[in-house]
Design a protein around this motif. Sequence first.
Motif, PDB file in Angstrom:
ATOM      1  N   VAL A   1      46.911   6.655 -29.158  1.00  0.00           N
ATOM      2  CA  VAL A   1      45.580   6.223 -28.744  1.00  0.00           C
ATOM      3  C   VAL A   1      45.052   5.140 -29.672  1.00  0.00           C
ATOM      4  O   VAL A   1      44.482   4.138 -29.223  1.00  0.00           O
TER       5      VAL A   1
ATOM      6  N   ALA B   1      50.132  11.804 -30.379  1.00  0.00           N
ATOM      7  CA  ALA B   1      49.156  11.406 -29.369  1.00  0.00           C
ATOM      8  C   ALA B   1      48.005  10.637 -29.999  1.00  0.00           C
ATOM      9  O   ALA B   1      47.525   9.646 -29.439  1.00  0.00           O
ATOM     10  N   VAL B   2      47.555  11.086 -31.166  1.00  0.00           N
ATOM     11  CA  VAL B   2      46.471  10.385 -31.856  1.00  0.00           C
ATOM     12  C   VAL B   2      46.924   8.976 -32.237  1.00  0.00           C
ATOM     13  O   VAL B   2      46.185   7.996 -32.025  1.00  0.00           O
TER      14      VAL B   2
ATOM     15  N   THR C   1      37.101  10.037 -26.160  1.00  0.00           N
ATOM     16  CA  THR C   1      38.251  10.878 -25.843  1.00  0.00           C
ATOM     17  C   THR C   1      37.786  12.229 -25.306  1.00  0.00           C
ATOM     18  O   THR C   1      36.656  12.652 -25.531  1.00  0.00           O
TER      19      THR C   1
ATOM     20  N   LEU D   1      43.047  12.975 -24.886  1.00  0.00           N
ATOM     21  CA  LEU D   1      43.612  13.100 -26.228  1.00  0.00           C
ATOM     22  C   LEU D   1      43.518  14.538 -26.711  1.00  0.00           C
ATOM     23  O   LEU D   1      42.467  15.165 -26.634  1.00  0.00           O
ATOM     24  N   ASP D   2      44.621  15.035 -27.233  1.00  0.00           N
ATOM     25  CA  ASP D   2      44.661  16.306 -27.944  1.00  0.00           C
ATOM     26  C   ASP D   2      44.869  15.976 -29.419  1.00  0.00           C
ATOM     27  O   ASP D   2      45.961  15.555 -29.818  1.00  0.00           O
ATOM     28  N   VAL D   3      43.821  16.141 -30.232  1.00  0.00           N
ATOM     29  CA  VAL D   3      43.908  15.725 -31.631  1.00  0.00           C
ATOM     30  C   VAL D   3      44.891  16.573 -32.430  1.00  0.00           C
ATOM     31  O   VAL D   3      45.226  16.220 -33.564  1.00  0.00           O
TER      32      VAL D   3
END
Length: 250
Positions: A31, A27-28, A4, A20-22
């Motif tokens: 993914v 969003a997590v 990512t 990906l923005d954790v």
Amino acid sequence: MGATYLTKPGGSSGVEWLALDVRSRAAVAEVFEGFRPEVTVNAAYRQADWASTADGAAYVALGVSRVGGRLVHVSSDAVFSGAVASYDERSVPDPITPYGAAKAAAETAVRAVVPDAVVARTSLIVGNGESVHESFVHALATGRRDGVLFTDDVRCPVHVADLAAALLEAAVRGLSGILHVAGADALSRYDLGTLIARRDGLDASRLPTGRRADTDLPGPLDVRLNCTATQQRLQTRLRGAREFLTPPDP
């Protein structure tokens, strides 16, 4: 294999790069549902961003718990204050900086959500000339930057290849619990800089020195990770900086 990224993908071939923005739980989750990894290595952090370092780790752990697989979470010696001579794998975090507190919170979340995860605490990471510390040493030795190397700021530097090998081994073998993955030598940043300069043919006498205790920089001075128990569990040998920064004989 998937990896990512936040701003731009890496250059490694044979890798599926996933944006990906954790900091985003949704969003997590998306993914993880789409990729469904067998092994996840979480090394995401930003020193000044609790959401990336702590919340992001919790969201990754939730993703692993939802789809299954193993989790290796990379933590830091920043979870310790430096109040004792050394810290082993049983030591309880006692952070004294916001970043250390975020890393400690991440450890707690990971172990609560995925009890069989690996939490791998590491130290100052050195590469083959590409790390931040190595670049800083080069800039100081050549006069391109001002600054000093602290003589009282002690860590246990680890080579990035040793760290990567240890994390991969832990994942492949299905290890769990806390690991200390740092180098065998405790060195000040100045001593480390001297080794780097000598390896790279630079004049180490040009490296300016100072004491962190004389500044207002926050954080612990002397943090030494005891890796004895971890080394007994790993086949990967964690070399000291005096070894991996010494040029081979011609």
